[in-house]
Design an enzyme around this catalytic site. Structure first.
Site, PDB file in Angstrom:
ATOM      1  N   GLU A  41      52.058  46.676  75.210  1.00  0.00           N
ATOM      2  CA  GLU A  41      53.262  45.874  75.412  1.00  0.00           C
ATOM      3  C   GLU A  41      53.105  44.888  76.564  1.00  0.00           C
ATOM      4  OE1 GLU A  41      55.678  45.384  73.574  1.00  0.00           O
ATOM      5  OE2 GLU A  41      55.363  46.983  72.131  1.00  0.00           O
ATOM      6  N   GLN A  46      54.270  37.404  75.576  1.00  0.00           N
ATOM      7  CA  GLN A  46      53.971  35.980  75.369  1.00  0.00           C
ATOM      8  C   GLN A  46      52.562  35.756  74.816  1.00  0.00           C
ATOM      9  OE1 GLN A  46      56.523  33.177  76.467  1.00  0.00           O
ATOM     10  NE2 GLN A  46      57.235  35.033  75.470  1.00  0.00           N
ATOM     11  N   THR A  47      52.015  36.744  74.128  1.00  0.00           N
ATOM     12  CA  THR A  47      50.638  36.665  73.653  1.00  0.00           C
ATOM     13  C   THR A  47      50.567  37.242  72.249  1.00  0.00           C
ATOM     14  OG1 THR A  47      49.960  37.031  75.947  1.00  0.00           O
ATOM     15  CG2 THR A  47      48.251  37.216  74.274  1.00  0.00           C
ATOM     16  N   GLY A  85      45.290  35.251  80.319  1.00  0.00           N
ATOM     17  CA  GLY A  85      46.387  34.435  80.824  1.00  0.00           C
ATOM     18  C   GLY A  85      47.459  35.221  81.555  1.00  0.00           C
ATOM     19  N   TYR A 123      62.939  43.976  77.984  1.00  0.00           N
ATOM     20  CA  TYR A 123      62.257  44.099  76.697  1.00  0.00           C
ATOM     21  C   TYR A 123      61.230  45.233  76.699  1.00  0.00           C
ATOM     22  CZ  TYR A 123      58.737  43.852  73.271  1.00  0.00           C
ATOM     23  OH  TYR A 123      57.864  44.243  72.310  1.00  0.00           O
ATOM     24  N   ASP A 141      62.790  40.784  71.645  1.00  0.00           N
ATOM     25  CA  ASP A 141      61.765  39.792  71.992  1.00  0.00           C
ATOM     26  C   ASP A 141      62.011  38.536  71.168  1.00  0.00           C
ATOM     27  OD1 ASP A 141      61.084  40.659  69.491  1.00  0.00           O
ATOM     28  OD2 ASP A 141      58.949  40.444  69.847  1.00  0.00           O
TER      29      ASP A 141
END
Length: 352
Positions: A41, A46-47, A85, A123, A141
């Site tokens: 998680e 964002q991936t 990232g 989240y 999400d």
DNA sequence: CACGCGTGGCT
DNA sequence: TAGCCAAGCGT
């Protein structure tokens, strides 16, 4: 609240036939591994799934348990994170593991306790709670926001309606089926969002929710959710220097622990400015002298700006920045031991 | 609370 | 191609 919801039965039935096989996901009939759920998680924030899979497998290989992760050096964790990232996630993950081990080594089993850990917000706490411990919660999400906006044909724009979508989404798991299988319900939402209810060109003909989806019935699913326009990205410029010493070692500099690419190693570089650098100005800021040869340019897109870097190497290097704080000579073959951004890998490739 | 924070795939 | 956006969090 005993209202029956039609959504959970449809989602769970679809999930039983179409769920994806993912390395962190429990197989049918097996209990989930909360550590695997937590790690995945964090990586998935964002991936995309396909990007995360090889990173997840390398982490589990090097750190089979949360204790192994807590004991590891931050350098080890950061270097395995290279290229994924949002590097603060790696530092927060490491700290989170240490917090859990300090509290006895068990991942907390309540949403409030989970949210106290570094890097875990609304989240992720709900995701670990529902998927890792099979307790009823709806992790909201981007997938769930999109599905919810379409189910109820919400036409206002994100991000202003985030709270509204979250509150609507939390009603989706009413009904006995979702209460009995909270983990499958949450993952069913994610799989439908990723493979059916996609941001563009949703596959409504294959969707188990099409008969109860207002956007599908109105034929506007592809246009929802709407988003407020984003600010244009400024272009920033910098000069990086490829300086080779003896034994093919290359001079690197560690970025500060705050800000862009925090804590990653880079080629020695000027600051990034919204104006074009000329070489003399760059050399002056770095304290370098002598003659330099232009190598090439690279571009890199960040969330909030576009970066253009010009690369130079010395004809004869006569300065001695190695004495300065944060500099080190690394052999390029050893670079995978040190955290390094994709930007810097791109820059190095350009120099070879 | 609006913004800072990466990267790669898709269209 | 250039923009969009992804299993968000911290401040």
């Amino acid at each position: 609240m005993s209202t029956n919801s039609p959504y959970a039965d449809l989602i769970l039935h679809w999930y039983d036939h179409h769920q994806r096989i993912l390395p962190w996901r429990a197989k049918k009939g097996e209990a989930p591994n909360p550590y695997h759920v937590l790690l995945s998680e964090i990586m998935l924030q964002q991936t995309q799934v396909a990007t995360v899979i090889p990173y997840f497998n390398r982490f589990i290989q090097d750190f089979p348990t949360i204790c192994d992760l807590a004991k590891a050096s931050l350098d080890h964790v950061m270097s395995l994170w290279t290229g994924l990232g949002y590097y603060s996630r790696a530092r927060n993950l490491h700290q989170c593991a240490q917090q859990i081990v300090d509290q006895g080594g068990n991942i907390p089993t309540t949403i409030n306790e989970l949210k106290k850990l570094s890097g875990i917000g609304d989240y992720t706490a709900a995701a670990i709670y529902s998927i890792g411990f099979n307790q009823p919660a709806v992790p909201v999400d981007g997938n769930v926001e999109r599905i919810t906006a379409r189910l109820f044909a919400i036409k206002e724009s994100l991000p202003a309606i985030k709270p509204k979508l979250a509150s609507l989404a939390k009603m989706l798991n009413q009904g006995q089926a979702a209460q009995e299988r909270p983990g499958d319900f949450a993952q069913g939402l994610f799989d439908i969002g990723a493979t059916i209810c996609k941001p563009k060109n949703p596959l409504c003909l294959l969707c188990p929710l099409s008969a109860v989806c207002k956007a599908c019935l109105d034929n506007i699913a592809n246009d929802l959710p709407k988003r407020s326009p984003k600010a244009a990205k400024p272009i920033k410029y910098g000069i990086s220097f490829f300086i080779q010493g003896s034994n093919n070692n290359v001079l690197f500099h560690k970025r500060p622990m705050k800000g862009v690419l925090a804590g990653t190693w880079q080629l020695p570089s000027t600051s990034w400015e919204e104006k074009v650098w000329d070489l003399p100005a760059g050399l002056k800021q770095m304290g370098y002298t002598g003659d330099w040869e232009y190598i090439g340019d690279i571009n890199h897109v960040f969330t909030h700006f576009i970066l253009k870097i010009s690369l130079y190497k010395p004809i004869i290097f006569q300065d001695s920045p190695i004495n300065a704080e944060g500099y080190a000579w690394y052999n390029l073959s050893q670079l995978d031991k040190y955290p390094c951004s994709s930007l810097m890998k791109k820059a190095i490739d350009c120099c070879l």
